[in-house]
Write a protein that holds these residues in place. Structure first.
Motif, PDB file in Angstrom:
ATOM      1  N   UNK A  26      33.930  50.577  47.278  1.00  0.00           N
ATOM      2  CA  UNK A  26      35.471  50.088  47.608  1.00  0.00           C
ATOM      3  C   UNK A  26      35.274  48.718  48.035  1.00  0.00           C
ATOM      4  N   UNK A  27      34.520  48.196  48.808  1.00  0.00           N
ATOM      5  CA  UNK A  27      34.472  46.802  49.223  1.00  0.00           C
ATOM      6  C   UNK A  27      34.079  45.726  48.361  1.00  0.00           C
ATOM      7  N   UNK A  28      33.125  46.322  47.426  1.00  0.00           N
ATOM      8  CA  UNK A  28      32.584  45.497  46.270  1.00  0.00           C
ATOM      9  C   UNK A  28      33.800  45.262  45.289  1.00  0.00           C
ATOM     10  N   UNK A  29      34.112  46.348  45.016  1.00  0.00           N
ATOM     11  CA  UNK A  29      35.528  46.328  43.861  1.00  0.00           C
ATOM     12  C   UNK A  29      36.546  45.120  44.409  1.00  0.00           C
ATOM     13  N   UNK A  30      36.998  45.182  45.769  1.00  0.00           N
ATOM     14  CA  UNK A  30      38.055  44.361  46.334  1.00  0.00           C
ATOM     15  C   UNK A  30      37.597  42.895  46.504  1.00  0.00           C
ATOM     16  N   UNK A  31      36.435  42.704  46.710  1.00  0.00           N
ATOM     17  CA  UNK A  31      35.743  41.250  46.620  1.00  0.00           C
ATOM     18  C   UNK A  31      35.674  40.715  45.449  1.00  0.00           C
ATOM     19  N   UNK A  32      35.333  41.717  44.272  1.00  0.00           N
ATOM     20  CA  UNK A  32      35.319  41.219  42.902  1.00  0.00           C
ATOM     21  C   UNK A  32      36.793  40.676  42.387  1.00  0.00           C
ATOM     22  N   UNK A  33      37.737  41.723  42.931  1.00  0.00           N
ATOM     23  CA  UNK A  33      39.281  41.431  42.373  1.00  0.00           C
ATOM     24  C   UNK A  33      39.564  40.001  42.915  1.00  0.00           C
ATOM     25  N   UNK A  34      39.440  40.042  44.369  1.00  0.00           N
ATOM     26  CA  UNK A  34      39.933  38.775  45.117  1.00  0.00           C
ATOM     27  C   UNK A  34      39.358  37.539  44.454  1.00  0.00           C
ATOM     28  N   UNK A  35      38.090  37.623  44.060  1.00  0.00           N
ATOM     29  CA  UNK A  35      37.567  36.492  43.663  1.00  0.00           C
ATOM     30  C   UNK A  35      38.103  35.844  42.226  1.00  0.00           C
ATOM     31  N   UNK A  36      38.905  36.852  41.527  1.00  0.00           N
ATOM     32  CA  UNK A  36      39.500  36.398  40.358  1.00  0.00           C
ATOM     33  C   UNK A  36      40.673  35.826  40.484  1.00  0.00           C
ATOM     34  N   UNK A  37      41.385  35.905  41.728  1.00  0.00           N
ATOM     35  CA  UNK A  37      42.830  35.423  41.637  1.00  0.00           C
ATOM     36  C   UNK A  37      43.125  34.816  43.037  1.00  0.00           C
ATOM     37  N   UNK A  38      43.978  34.000  42.912  1.00  0.00           N
ATOM     38  CA  UNK A  38      44.278  33.005  44.366  1.00  0.00           C
ATOM     39  C   UNK A  38      45.051  33.941  45.309  1.00  0.00           C
ATOM     40  N   UNK A  39      45.940  34.924  44.475  1.00  0.00           N
ATOM     41  CA  UNK A  39      46.599  35.760  45.373  1.00  0.00           C
ATOM     42  C   UNK A  39      45.816  36.977  45.793  1.00  0.00           C
ATOM     43  N   UNK A  40      45.456  37.154  47.204  1.00  0.00           N
ATOM     44  CA  UNK A  40      44.574  38.002  47.588  1.00  0.00           C
ATOM     45  C   UNK A  40      45.301  39.478  47.803  1.00  0.00           C
ATOM     46  N   UNK A  41      44.496  40.569  47.630  1.00  0.00           N
ATOM     47  CA  UNK A  41      45.177  41.917  47.949  1.00  0.00           C
ATOM     48  C   UNK A  41      44.702  42.290  49.163  1.00  0.00           C
ATOM     49  N   UNK A  42      45.415  42.951  50.084  1.00  0.00           N
ATOM     50  CA  UNK A  42      45.042  43.275  51.522  1.00  0.00           C
ATOM     51  C   UNK A  42      44.128  44.673  51.299  1.00  0.00           C
ATOM     52  N   UNK A  43      43.525  44.992  52.218  1.00  0.00           N
ATOM     53  CA  UNK A  43      42.650  46.186  52.228  1.00  0.00           C
ATOM     54  C   UNK A  43      43.647  47.435  52.044  1.00  0.00           C
TER      55      UNK A  43
END
Length: 268
Positions: free
Chosen positions: A116-133
């Motif tokens: 889960x943490x890996x996927x959230x970090x990967x997703x946030x690295x692609x976009x300026x707008x970050x998604x919360x936990x």
């Protein structure tokens, strides 16, 4: 790509307004002093599924790694164009931001980092707008449900103790989360039993979209029984030696690869 609760998606890339095209023009790839890929020219289009087949050592995985920007695989000649933009020598993280994705044949294990943490970090690295936990866990739960995966899967360390089938399903989950324009799946069917293959193939099929291109790299025809390609390319000794439709894959299944470069009897 928008998420529930995220209103400002103006900076996100708009997809679907045009047909994305990825072109490989006379691509040569070397590892060290050895040339592995010897001039590949193909065009991949969003909305279509392609299969890249060939015997062991033909250069399929080397091409995939070079396409994604792995530093060990040097593109010594030719171009990779994404919608006419030259992305040949961009590093992997920049290619990922432009919508390229590579699933690995042998995913690595990472102790101490949950899926889960890996996927959230990967997703946030692609976009300026970050998604919360909180938002991400809701989003991930839905993605896992779509792939018939238990939600507890996300709390396990990345690939640690995973079976072969679980590792491949984790790669498909990653693709589902990142929603790439061009998904390169390197031998996703390798080492899977029939039941695992059906599950993985179902997950891939659910990701098919008019705005997404799939490139399936495989030795065998069996995954193509579940995912029918629009076009099949056959690679040998670093070159494309044949192309065609699903019928070409069926002929390879019955006759092996020899009939493509030897005068052998071909079973219809």
């Amino acid at each position: 790509m928008c998420f529930i609760g995220i209103e400002d998606c103006a900076e996100m890339p708009r997809r679907g307004k045009m047909t994305d095209i990825l072109e490989l023009r006379d691509v040569h790839v070397s590892v060290g002093e050895k040339e592995i890929v010897k001039g590949i020219t193909i065009t991949l289009q969003a909305g279509k599924t392609y299969a890249l087949m060939g015997p062991n050592g033909s250069g399929k995985s080397s091409l995939a790694h070079a396409l994604m920007g792995h530093p060990r695989y040097k593109i010594t000649r030719g171009q990779i164009l994404l919608n006419k933009e030259d992305i040949t020598h961009l590093p992997a993280h920049q290619k990922a931001r432009k919508g390229l994705f590579l699933s690995f044949q042998y995913p690595v294990e990472v102790t101490g980092v949950t899926l889960s943490n890996f996927l959230r970090t990967a997703l946030n690295s692609l976009h300026e707008k970050k998604i919360s936990v909180v938002e991400f866990h809701q989003f991930l739960k839905k993605k896992m449900k779509d792939l018939d995966m238990d939600s507890s899967f996300g709390s396990r360390y990345l690939n640690e103790g995973f079976s072969g089938g679980e590792k491949k399903r984790a790669e498909i989950l990653q693709m589902s989360v990142l929603e790439p324009k061009f998904a390169i799946l390197d031998e996703t069917d390798s080492g899977l039993d029939v039941d695992s293959l059906k599950i993985v193939a179902s997950g891939i099929s659910k990701m098919k979209s008019p705005s997404r291109c799939m490139l399936l790299i495989t030795h065998y025809n069996r995954i193509l029984d579940y995912i029918v390609p629009d076009e099949v390319f056959v690679m040998r000794d670093g070159k494309i030696i044949a192309s065609g439709g699903k019928d070409l894959a069926l002929k390879i299944e019955k006759n092996g690869y020899d009939f493509l470069y030897k005068k052998t009897e071909v079973k219809p």
